[in-house]
Write a protein that holds these residues in place. Structure first.
Motif, mmCIF file in Angstrom:
data_model
loop_
_atom_site.group_PDB
_atom_site.id
_atom_site.type_symbol
_atom_site.label_atom_id
_atom_site.label_comp_id
_atom_site.label_asym_id
_atom_site.label_seq_id
_atom_site.Cartn_x
_atom_site.Cartn_y
_atom_site.Cartn_z
ATOM 1 N N UNK A 78 0.710 -1.078 -0.182
ATOM 2 C CA UNK A 78 -0.267 -0.052 -0.287
ATOM 3 C C UNK A 78 0.727 1.027 -0.177
ATOM 4 N N UNK A 79 1.511 1.814 0.892
ATOM 5 C CA UNK A 79 2.731 2.336 0.780
ATOM 6 C C UNK A 79 3.900 2.861 -0.088
ATOM 7 N N UNK A 80 3.956 1.554 -1.156
ATOM 8 C CA UNK A 80 5.273 1.814 -1.699
ATOM 9 C C UNK A 80 4.458 1.707 -3.865
ATOM 10 N N UNK A 81 3.052 2.318 -3.711
ATOM 11 C CA UNK A 81 2.022 2.068 -4.570
ATOM 12 C C UNK A 81 1.383 1.559 -5.147
ATOM 13 N N UNK A 82 0.759 0.174 -4.229
ATOM 14 C CA UNK A 82 -0.266 -0.358 -4.779
ATOM 15 C C UNK A 82 -0.311 -1.589 -4.953
ATOM 16 N N UNK A 83 1.106 -2.176 -4.522
ATOM 17 C CA UNK A 83 1.407 -3.367 -4.529
ATOM 18 C C UNK A 83 3.061 -3.319 -4.680
ATOM 19 N N UNK A 84 3.149 -4.857 -4.467
ATOM 20 C CA UNK A 84 4.832 -5.436 -4.547
ATOM 21 C C UNK A 84 5.489 -5.102 -5.211
ATOM 22 N N UNK A 85 5.364 -4.630 -6.644
ATOM 23 C CA UNK A 85 6.010 -4.364 -7.170
ATOM 24 C C UNK A 85 6.548 -3.307 -6.890
ATOM 25 N N UNK A 86 5.718 -2.430 -6.394
ATOM 26 C CA UNK A 86 6.307 -1.612 -6.679
ATOM 27 C C UNK A 86 7.162 -1.405 -5.162
ATOM 28 N N UNK A 87 6.604 -2.153 -4.276
ATOM 29 C CA UNK A 87 7.363 -2.121 -2.983
ATOM 30 C C UNK A 87 8.979 -2.199 -3.085
ATOM 31 N N UNK A 88 8.939 -3.604 -4.185
ATOM 32 C CA UNK A 88 10.340 -4.459 -4.182
ATOM 33 C C UNK A 88 11.470 -2.786 -4.977
ATOM 34 N N UNK A 89 10.275 -2.547 -5.778
ATOM 35 C CA UNK A 89 11.278 -1.252 -6.971
ATOM 36 C C UNK A 89 12.123 -0.192 -5.950
ATOM 37 N N UNK A 90 10.933 0.067 -5.028
ATOM 38 C CA UNK A 90 11.237 0.775 -3.843
ATOM 39 C C UNK A 90 12.008 0.754 -3.120
ATOM 40 N N UNK A 91 12.099 -0.407 -2.167
ATOM 41 C CA UNK A 91 13.616 -0.444 -1.907
ATOM 42 C C UNK A 91 14.743 -0.832 -2.143
ATOM 43 N N UNK A 92 15.052 -1.457 -3.558
ATOM 44 C CA UNK A 92 16.259 -2.051 -3.881
ATOM 45 C C UNK A 92 16.657 -0.482 -4.813
ATOM 46 N N UNK A 93 16.075 0.220 -4.931
ATOM 47 C CA UNK A 93 15.941 2.064 -5.494
ATOM 48 C C UNK A 93 17.065 2.563 -4.457
ATOM 49 N N UNK A 94 16.004 3.018 -3.370
ATOM 50 C CA UNK A 94 16.639 3.488 -2.177
ATOM 51 C C UNK A 94 17.308 2.552 -1.881
#
Length: 251
Positions: free
Chosen positions: A165-181
């Motif tokens: 939810x916090x990463x854009x609405x899906x797990x794909x967004x979460x992992x992309x955010x974490x990896x990029x960060x």
């Protein structure tokens, strides 16, 4: 048995003592505290001459309880937003948030927890502006104005459904955010971060530098088995990560 916090030299007699090492509780034992530290405990122990003696008949003496992951001390009244610092959902910062700066040792929650036998805790702010909640602190619950044992002791990140939810609405967004960060933090620590087209603020990139180097633990809230496996794969790109997994209901 709640011993007086201000009495630094005292003995508790006739109590049932749990040592915390897995052995059976000791009946009719004496515990001696000198300069605020336990120096002796057992049935063959006598109260020192002149020490305050507390009769523990019918009561227990146990090691202090450590509350491992909590928001203790970050709110006075949960329902009153002005006194609640458990999260900073509208902040432009995330990883840079520092729970130690908002702690209130006089919070009623702290007083109640201390009376219940909790003597130490690791406190975090809940992820809300992004998947990162910020830097948590280890505290003690002594009756004084200096609760911090270790500030910025760990960084916390939410995965799973909350992270989705916090990463854009899906797990794909979460992992992309974490990896990029983590990559941006790595570049910042190496002096290769210009800030152009960066997702992190400069403060957040700096705060994640110790995480990438392994100097600061990364607490990851994760439940599903597939998410657990995925987060463990992070060590391939960031071998120094000091991972601590929270929740892990499908572990």
């Amino acid at each position: 048995l709640a011993a007086p916090a201000f009495a630094q030299d005292f003995a508790i007699t006739n109590a049932t003592v749990a040592t915390g090492d897995g052995s059976e509780p000791v009946e009719n034992a004496t515990v001696v505290v000198r300069d605020g530290r336990v120096v002796a405990a057992g049935t063959g122990v006598s109260a020192p001459t002149g020490a305050e003696v507390i009769d523990g008949t019918g009561k227990w003496v146990t090691p202090g309880i450590f509350s491992a992951v909590t928001d203790l001390g970050l709110s006075d009244v949960d329902g009153v937003s002005e006194s609640n610092d458990e999260a900073a959902g509208n902040s432009p910062f995330s990883a840079a948030l520092d729970a130690s700066r908002a702690l209130n040792p006089n919070s009623q929650d702290v007083l109640v927890a201390r009376a219940d036998g909790i003597t130490r805790a690791s406190v975090y702010s809940r992820p809300s502006a992004s998947i990162f909640g910020g830097q948590g602190a280890v505290i003690d619950l002594g009756a004084d104005a200096e609760p911090i044992t270790k500030a910025r002791a760990f960084q916390i990140v939410a995965l799973g459904e909350t992270g989705a939810r916090l990463g854009g609405g899906g797990r794909t967004g979460t992992y992309a955010w974490l990896d990029n960060a983590l990559h941006e933090a790595q570049a910042y620590a190496a002096g290769r971060w210009s800030g152009e087209d960066a997702e992190l603020t400069r403060a957040d990139a700096a705060a994640l530098g110790p995480v990438v180097s392994g100097k600061q633990a990364l607490y990851v809230h994760v439940e599903r088995a597939s998410d657990i496996r995925e987060i463990l794969q992070l060590r391939r790109d960031f071998p120094n990560l000091d991972l601590v997994l929270l929740g892990v209901s499908e572990g």
